[in-house]
Design an enzyme around this catalytic site. Structure first.
Site, PDB file in Angstrom:
ATOM      1  N   ARG A   1     -10.285   6.751 -10.963  1.00 25.53           N
ATOM      2  CA  ARG A   1     -10.789   6.928  -9.585  1.00 25.53           C
ATOM      3  C   ARG A   1     -12.083   7.698  -9.673  1.00 25.53           C
ATOM      4  O   ARG A   1     -12.106   8.831 -10.153  1.00 25.53           O
ATOM      5  CB  ARG A   1      -9.760   7.683  -8.736  1.00 25.53           C
ATOM      6  CG  ARG A   1     -10.318   8.183  -7.422  1.00 25.53           C
ATOM      7  CD  ARG A   1      -9.249   8.646  -6.463  1.00 25.53           C
ATOM      8  NE  ARG A   1      -8.532   7.504  -5.900  1.00 25.53           N
ATOM      9  CZ  ARG A   1      -7.751   7.580  -4.828  1.00 25.53           C
ATOM     10  NH1 ARG A   1      -7.565   8.718  -4.210  1.00 25.53           N
ATOM     11  NH2 ARG A   1      -7.147   6.506  -4.380  1.00 25.53           N
TER      12      ARG A   1
ATOM     13  N   HIS B   1     -11.485  -0.781  -3.704  1.00 26.96           N
ATOM     14  CA  HIS B   1     -10.135  -0.237  -3.914  1.00 26.96           C
ATOM     15  C   HIS B   1      -9.161  -1.412  -4.115  1.00 26.96           C
ATOM     16  O   HIS B   1      -8.315  -1.689  -3.256  1.00 26.96           O
ATOM     17  CB  HIS B   1      -9.742   0.622  -2.706  1.00 26.96           C
ATOM     18  CG  HIS B   1      -8.618   1.574  -2.979  1.00 26.96           C
ATOM     19  ND1 HIS B   1      -8.007   1.694  -4.209  1.00 26.96           N
ATOM     20  CD2 HIS B   1      -7.979   2.454  -2.156  1.00 26.96           C
ATOM     21  CE1 HIS B   1      -7.050   2.623  -4.133  1.00 26.96           C
ATOM     22  NE2 HIS B   1      -7.009   3.089  -2.903  1.00 26.96           N
TER      23      HIS B   1
ATOM     24  N   GLN C   1      -5.319  -1.026  -3.714  1.00 26.68           N
ATOM     25  CA  GLN C   1      -4.891  -0.976  -2.310  1.00 26.68           C
ATOM     26  C   GLN C   1      -4.766  -2.394  -1.754  1.00 26.68           C
ATOM     27  O   GLN C   1      -3.800  -2.729  -1.067  1.00 26.68           O
ATOM     28  CB  GLN C   1      -5.907  -0.164  -1.494  1.00 26.68           C
ATOM     29  CG  GLN C   1      -5.517   0.028  -0.044  1.00 26.68           C
ATOM     30  CD  GLN C   1      -4.267   0.876   0.118  1.00 26.68           C
ATOM     31  OE1 GLN C   1      -4.179   1.963  -0.414  1.00 26.68           O
ATOM     32  NE2 GLN C   1      -3.289   0.374   0.855  1.00 26.68           N
TER      33      GLN C   1
ATOM     34  N   ASP D   1      -9.198   2.500   8.423  1.00 27.75           N
ATOM     35  CA  ASP D   1      -9.287   3.506   7.350  1.00 27.75           C
ATOM     36  C   ASP D   1     -10.019   4.712   7.944  1.00 27.75           C
ATOM     37  O   ASP D   1     -10.635   4.611   9.021  1.00 27.75           O
ATOM     38  CB  ASP D   1     -10.072   2.895   6.165  1.00 27.75           C
ATOM     39  CG  ASP D   1     -10.217   3.816   4.968  1.00 27.75           C
ATOM     40  OD1 ASP D   1      -9.491   4.825   4.884  1.00 27.75           O
ATOM     41  OD2 ASP D   1     -11.068   3.518   4.100  1.00 27.75           O
TER      42      ASP D   1
ATOM     43  N   CYS E   1      -4.530   2.407   4.959  1.00 23.82           N
ATOM     44  CA  CYS E   1      -4.304   2.705   3.540  1.00 23.82           C
ATOM     45  C   CYS E   1      -3.742   4.098   3.332  1.00 23.82           C
ATOM     46  O   CYS E   1      -3.144   4.374   2.286  1.00 23.82           O
ATOM     47  CB  CYS E   1      -5.601   2.532   2.765  1.00 23.82           C
ATOM     48  SG  CYS E   1      -6.963   3.500   3.457  1.00 23.82           S
TER      49      CYS E   1
ATOM     50  N   ARG F   1       2.201  -0.051  -3.107  1.00 25.40           N
ATOM     51  CA  ARG F   1       1.250   0.314  -4.164  1.00 25.40           C
ATOM     52  C   ARG F   1       1.974   0.338  -5.509  1.00 25.40           C
ATOM     53  O   ARG F   1       1.475  -0.167  -6.510  1.00 25.40           O
ATOM     54  CB  ARG F   1       0.639   1.700  -3.886  1.00 25.40           C
ATOM     55  CG  ARG F   1      -0.277   1.795  -2.673  1.00 25.40           C
ATOM     56  CD  ARG F   1      -1.586   1.068  -2.896  1.00 25.40           C
ATOM     57  NE  ARG F   1      -2.287   1.541  -4.079  1.00 25.40           N
ATOM     58  CZ  ARG F   1      -3.086   2.613  -4.118  1.00 25.40           C
ATOM     59  NH1 ARG F   1      -3.315   3.312  -3.017  1.00 25.40           N
ATOM     60  NH2 ARG F   1      -3.697   2.967  -5.231  1.00 25.40           N
TER      61      ARG F   1
END
Ligand code: CP
Ligand code: NVA
Length: 322
Positions: free
Chosen positions: A122, A149, A152, A240, A279, A307
């Site tokens: 990340r 991402h 996700q 988001d 998310c 996830r």
């Protein structure tokens, strides 16, 4: 560097001519067949998980998890996932490596490749992932960058599939910032054949290059600046945070820019009764209301759980166990 000719070699030992590993820096690094296989394996693992059946398909394998930014879901879902697959995960936060002290990403990638079977990272700058992938001899997985991402998106597509029994005739809307989560979702929707309409404030649209990649894998989303128009006919409404990690200094300006882009009961009041996706983490009262998050239409806890199932499937796929 050439290898010591006197040293015994094994099939697993790095060589200069070994095949390039498969990296997943965004969702379209997967072929349509890869995506279908990952979603199918995720369903297999989720069923086995709830049935209490062992699915330890990655014994003795290790995942390195590099984090430049905070995380709840990504860290815990990958780490727990590796445990359930019979392997192990090593957490490397910003304080735990020499990256902050000047060791290049490229060197870090080469060294980690000598120890572990895959790297999940990340990062802020997506280029750091590109550099890592260029120098790693094991798969590199994007656990979120400023641009993308993909993990996700895998969970989001799986969640939509669970809810609707497929992707055909599903219409989705994105309301909010057009950055990392939105960009990967746009490409993923194109790959899955989901119609997507995006509404962002002016200046926050997804990058043209990302829209072109979506078009290359299916149909590009419609992009505009009107939330009500985007959610018309939507079965899925996704949002988001307005202030992403690393954007804290822009908070005041962004709160102004995103006025009118909140996902609330009024926006979702249409006849199609859409599900609400996020998310997480959510900033309740900003991009989404408490009422929506606590309503039956919210599927955010399923997204978070999925996830783990989808990432386990991705790891098994990349490491040749499925
Ligand atoms: N959605 C997501 O990636 O959450 P974390 O930041 O908690 O990992
Ligand atoms: N856009 C958000 C996503 C968090 C999972 C961020 O980058 O902070």
């Amino acid at each position: 560097m050439s290898h010591d000719a006197t040293r015994a070699t094994t099939a697993d030992e790095p060589t200069d001519d070994q095949p390039t590993p498969k990296h997943v820096l965004d969702v379209d690094d997967l072929s349509d067949e890869d995506l279908a296989a990952v979603l199918s394996t995720a369903a297999e693992f989720k069923r086995a998980h709830y049935a209490g059946e062992s699915h330890a398909v990655l014994p003795d394998r290790t995942l390195a998890m590099l984090f430049e930014k905070p995380s709840t879901r990504t860290r815990v879902s990958f780490e727990t996932g590796m445990t359930q697959l019979g392997g192990h995960a090593v957490f490397l936060g910003p304080e735990n490596t020499h990256l902050d002290r000047g060791e290049p990403v490229s060197d870090t990638a080469r060294v980690l490749s000598r120890y572990v079977d895959a790297v999940m990272a990340r990062v802020f700058d997506h280029d750091a992932l590109e550099s890592m992938a260029a120098h790693a001899s094991v798969p590199v997985i994007n656990g979120l960058s400023d641009d993308a991402h993909p993990c996700q998106t895998l969970a989001d597509l799986f969640t939509i599939y669970e809810r609707f029994g497929g992707f055909e005739d599903v219409t989705a809307a994105w309301v909010g910032d057009g950055n990392n989560v939105a960009q990967s979702f746009a490409v993923g929707c194109a790959m899955a054949g989901i119609d997507l309409s995006i509404a962002t404030p002016e200046g926050y649209e997804p990058d043209d290059a990302v829209l072109a990649r979506a078009a290359a894998r299916g149909t590009a989303p419609e992009v505009g600046n009107d939330p009500a128009a985007a959610v018309e006919d939507a079965d899925v409404v996704y949002t988001d945070v307005w202030v992403s990690m690393g954007e804290e200094d822009e908070r005041a300006a962004k709160l102004d820019d995103f006025e009118g882009f909140q996902v609330n009961d009024d926006l979702l009041a249409g006849p199609d009764d859409p599900i609400a996706m996020h998310c997480l983490p959510a900033h309740r009262g900003e991009e989404i209301t408490d009422a929506v998050l606590e309503s039956d239409r919210a599927v955010v806890w399923d997204q978070a759980e999925n996830r783990m199932h989808t990432q386990k499937a991705l790891l098994a796929h990349l490491l040749g166990a499925r």
